[in-house]
Design a protein around this motif. Structure first.
Motif, PDB file in Angstrom:
ATOM      1  N   THR A  80       0.836  -1.209   0.000  1.00 12.59           N
ATOM      2  CA  THR A  80       0.000   0.000   0.000  1.00 12.59           C
ATOM      3  C   THR A  80       0.864   1.250   0.000  1.00 12.59           C
ATOM      4  O   THR A  80       0.582   2.217  -0.732  1.00 12.59           O
ATOM      5  CB  THR A  80      -0.924  -0.002   1.229  1.00 12.59           C
ATOM      6  OG1 THR A  80      -1.738  -1.183   1.206  1.00 12.59           O
ATOM      7  CG2 THR A  80      -1.822   1.227   1.229  1.00 12.59           C
ATOM      8  N   VAL A 142      -3.200  -0.921  -5.868  1.00 15.08           N
ATOM      9  CA  VAL A 142      -3.389   0.435  -5.350  1.00 15.08           C
ATOM     10  C   VAL A 142      -3.138   1.468  -6.446  1.00 15.08           C
ATOM     11  O   VAL A 142      -3.869   2.460  -6.572  1.00 15.08           O
ATOM     12  CB  VAL A 142      -2.471   0.675  -4.140  1.00 15.08           C
ATOM     13  CG1 VAL A 142      -2.451   2.147  -3.745  1.00 15.08           C
ATOM     14  CG2 VAL A 142      -2.924  -0.178  -2.952  1.00 15.08           C
ATOM     15  N   SER A 144      -3.645   1.052  -9.516  1.00 12.54           N
ATOM     16  CA  SER A 144      -4.631   0.902 -10.587  1.00 12.54           C
ATOM     17  C   SER A 144      -6.018   1.409 -10.218  1.00 12.54           C
ATOM     18  O   SER A 144      -6.959   1.226 -11.001  1.00 12.54           O
ATOM     19  CB  SER A 144      -4.721  -0.578 -10.993  1.00 12.54           C
ATOM     20  OG  SER A 144      -3.463  -1.062 -11.430  1.00 12.54           O
ATOM     21  N   VAL A 145      -6.162   2.003  -9.039  1.00 13.39           N
ATOM     22  CA  VAL A 145      -7.470   2.524  -8.636  1.00 13.39           C
ATOM     23  C   VAL A 145      -7.880   3.640  -9.599  1.00 13.39           C
ATOM     24  O   VAL A 145      -7.073   4.501  -9.953  1.00 13.39           O
ATOM     25  CB  VAL A 145      -7.417   3.054  -7.186  1.00 13.39           C
ATOM     26  CG1 VAL A 145      -8.742   3.698  -6.798  1.00 13.39           C
ATOM     27  CG2 VAL A 145      -7.091   1.921  -6.231  1.00 13.39           C
ATOM     28  N   GLU A 146      -9.132   3.612 -10.013  1.00 14.06           N
ATOM     29  CA  GLU A 146      -9.624   4.603 -10.964  1.00 14.06           C
ATOM     30  C   GLU A 146      -9.508   6.017 -10.375  1.00 14.06           C
ATOM     31  O   GLU A 146      -9.989   6.260  -9.262  1.00 14.06           O
ATOM     32  CB  GLU A 146     -11.088   4.326 -11.298  1.00 14.06           C
ATOM     33  CG  GLU A 146     -11.306   3.124 -12.197  1.00 14.06           C
ATOM     34  CD  GLU A 146     -10.833   3.388 -13.616  1.00 14.06           C
ATOM     35  OE1 GLU A 146     -10.716   4.577 -13.995  1.00 14.06           O
ATOM     36  OE2 GLU A 146     -10.568   2.419 -14.333  1.00 14.06           O
ATOM     37  N   ARG A 163     -10.441   7.553   2.582  1.00 11.09           N
ATOM     38  CA  ARG A 163     -10.200   7.168   1.182  1.00 11.09           C
ATOM     39  C   ARG A 163      -9.436   5.858   1.112  1.00 11.09           C
ATOM     40  O   ARG A 163      -9.688   5.026   0.231  1.00 11.09           O
ATOM     41  CB  ARG A 163      -9.429   8.274   0.454  1.00 11.09           C
ATOM     42  CG  ARG A 163     -10.248   9.531   0.175  1.00 11.09           C
ATOM     43  CD  ARG A 163      -9.625  10.355  -0.928  1.00 11.09           C
ATOM     44  NE  ARG A 163      -8.280  10.802  -0.596  1.00 11.09           N
ATOM     45  CZ  ARG A 163      -7.993  11.939   0.023  1.00 11.09           C
ATOM     46  NH1 ARG A 163      -8.991  12.751   0.390  1.00 11.09           N
ATOM     47  NH2 ARG A 163      -6.752  12.282   0.276  1.00 11.09           N
ATOM     48  N   VAL A 167     -12.072   3.297  -0.287  1.00 11.89           N
ATOM     49  CA  VAL A 167     -11.918   3.350  -1.733  1.00 11.89           C
ATOM     50  C   VAL A 167     -10.704   2.546  -2.200  1.00 11.89           C
ATOM     51  O   VAL A 167     -10.830   1.612  -3.002  1.00 11.89           O
ATOM     52  CB  VAL A 167     -11.795   4.811  -2.216  1.00 11.89           C
ATOM     53  CG1 VAL A 167     -11.617   4.845  -3.743  1.00 11.89           C
ATOM     54  CG2 VAL A 167     -13.012   5.618  -1.806  1.00 11.89           C
ATOM     55  N   THR A 168      -9.520   2.902  -1.680  1.00 15.43           N
ATOM     56  CA  THR A 168      -8.291   2.326  -2.217  1.00 15.43           C
ATOM     57  C   THR A 168      -8.194   0.824  -1.973  1.00 15.43           C
ATOM     58  O   THR A 168      -8.028   0.035  -2.912  1.00 15.43           O
ATOM     59  CB  THR A 168      -7.075   3.042  -1.606  1.00 15.43           C
ATOM     60  OG1 THR A 168      -7.166   4.448  -1.866  1.00 15.43           O
ATOM     61  CG2 THR A 168      -5.788   2.504  -2.211  1.00 15.43           C
ATOM     62  N   SER A 171     -10.893  -1.301  -3.709  1.00 16.47           N
ATOM     63  CA  SER A 171     -10.660  -1.384  -5.150  1.00 16.47           C
ATOM     64  C   SER A 171      -9.486  -2.304  -5.484  1.00 16.47           C
ATOM     65  O   SER A 171      -9.486  -2.973  -6.526  1.00 16.47           O
ATOM     66  CB  SER A 171     -10.395   0.015  -5.717  1.00 16.47           C
ATOM     67  OG  SER A 171     -11.511   0.857  -5.515  1.00 16.47           O
ATOM     68  N   ALA A 172      -8.488  -2.334  -4.616  1.00 18.11           N
ATOM     69  CA  ALA A 172      -7.306  -3.170  -4.853  1.00 18.11           C
ATOM     70  C   ALA A 172      -7.468  -4.590  -4.327  1.00 18.11           C
ATOM     71  O   ALA A 172      -6.591  -5.426  -4.561  1.00 18.11           O
ATOM     72  CB  ALA A 172      -6.076  -2.518  -4.205  1.00 18.11           C
ATOM     73  N   HIS A 248     -17.700  -7.176  -5.210  1.00 25.15           N
ATOM     74  CA  HIS A 248     -16.961  -6.879  -6.438  1.00 25.15           C
ATOM     75  C   HIS A 248     -17.573  -7.605  -7.627  1.00 25.15           C
ATOM     76  O   HIS A 248     -17.733  -7.020  -8.710  1.00 25.15           O
ATOM     77  CB  HIS A 248     -15.501  -7.293  -6.264  1.00 25.15           C
ATOM     78  CG  HIS A 248     -14.659  -7.054  -7.482  1.00 25.15           C
ATOM     79  ND1 HIS A 248     -14.311  -5.803  -7.911  1.00 25.15           N
ATOM     80  CD2 HIS A 248     -14.111  -7.927  -8.368  1.00 25.15           C
ATOM     81  CE1 HIS A 248     -13.572  -5.891  -9.001  1.00 25.15           C
ATOM     82  NE2 HIS A 248     -13.439  -7.173  -9.306  1.00 25.15           N
TER      83      HIS A 248
END
Length: 274
Positions: A80, A142, A144-146, A163, A167-168, A171-172, A248
């Motif tokens: 991370t 991490v 590659s998070v949009e 976040r 989010v991070t 998403s990862a 997911h």
């Protein structure tokens, strides 16, 4: 019959077919190095369903679990940091690449010198070898998070910690679990190898002792146990992954369902073309 039932039946029947072939083809074997499967199964029950379970299997699983958990936590934290910070990549990236290139087994002498021959050395070797797939997959996930997701989270006033957690990491998480599954196989291998060096118990120790004493049926029984453990542990991780990443798969299904173009019926397309 649904496709899911068919696939499950194939998954269950294929190893049973292989075991049946092994049993039949080895039934009349007189080769010292390849005893009949019936003899191996007999020794499996005598060794690993008795004292061997407590004296060797459980200590091995405890070391593997401890090393794997340490490697997973270190890998997620370090990955991370590498994924979020360019400075962390510049500072720690070369060291990570250097250590990743070293096979963990070559550090067993170092571990013996520093930690001795007890459980700490084995946990250290397992953790060291199993953390790097998690590091690389986490860092890639991490990064590659949009960016749109991050922009939306900022617009909603999320703090950095929010976040990260909301989010991070979610998403990862698919790539993190990919690294965890890769590390699981490495942890099992390193558990066996570390127990073959300066050890007094464990599955690896038991297999090596059987080989030294020319107890080939016991050696094959230990190898069979390792295969079963690897399959069961991986299955448990897959079940955990499916439960954790259920959101997911649902998200992907909804996105693909919305994004998939709908084709007009053939008659309607023909009418339009006319």
């Amino acid at each position: 019959m649904s496709r899911r039932v068919v696939l499950l039946s194939v998954e269950i029947l294929s190893p049973l077919v292989l075991l049946t072939l092994w049993y039949v083809l080895s039934a009349d074997s007189t080769n010292f190095y390849f005893p009949p499967l019936s003899r191996i199964l007999e020794r499996f029950g005598e060794v690993w369903l008795g004292e061997g379970l407590v004296d060797h299997a459980l200590p091995s699983l405890g070391r593997m679990a401890a090393g794997y958990l340490v490697g997973a936590v270190v890998g997620i934290v370090l990955g991370t940091a590498l994924g979020l910070s360019r400075w962390a990549r510049r500072l720690l990236g070369p060291t990570v690449e250097f250590l990743r290139a070293l096979p963990a087994v070559v550090l067993i002498p170092f571990g013996i010198v520093v930690f001795g021959v007890d459980t700490t050395m084995k946990v250290f070797i397992i953790a060291l070898g199993s953390c790097f797939p998690v590091v690389l997959n986490t860092a890639d996930g991490v990064r590659s998070v949009e960016p749109t997701l991050m922009d939306v989270s900022r617009s909603f006033g999320f703090t950095r910690a929010e976040r990260l957690w909301r989010v991070t990491l979610p998403s990862a998480s698919p790539q993190i679990f990919a690294g965890l599954r890769t590390s699981l196989a490495l942890a099992l291998i390193l558990m066996v190898v570390s127990e073959m060096v300066a050890s007094t118990n464990g599955i690896g120790y038991s297999i090596l002792q059987a080989q030294r004493l020319f107890a080939t049926a016991d050696m094959w029984a230990g190898i069979l146990l390792l295969g079963l453990l690897g399959y069961v542990i991986n299955l448990l991780l897959v079940l955990i992954e499916k439960r954790v990443l259920a959101w997911h798969r649902g998200f992907r299904s909804s996105v693909l369902g919305v994004a998939a173009p709908t084709r007009a019926p053939r008659s309607r397309r023909a009418a339009v073309s006319r």
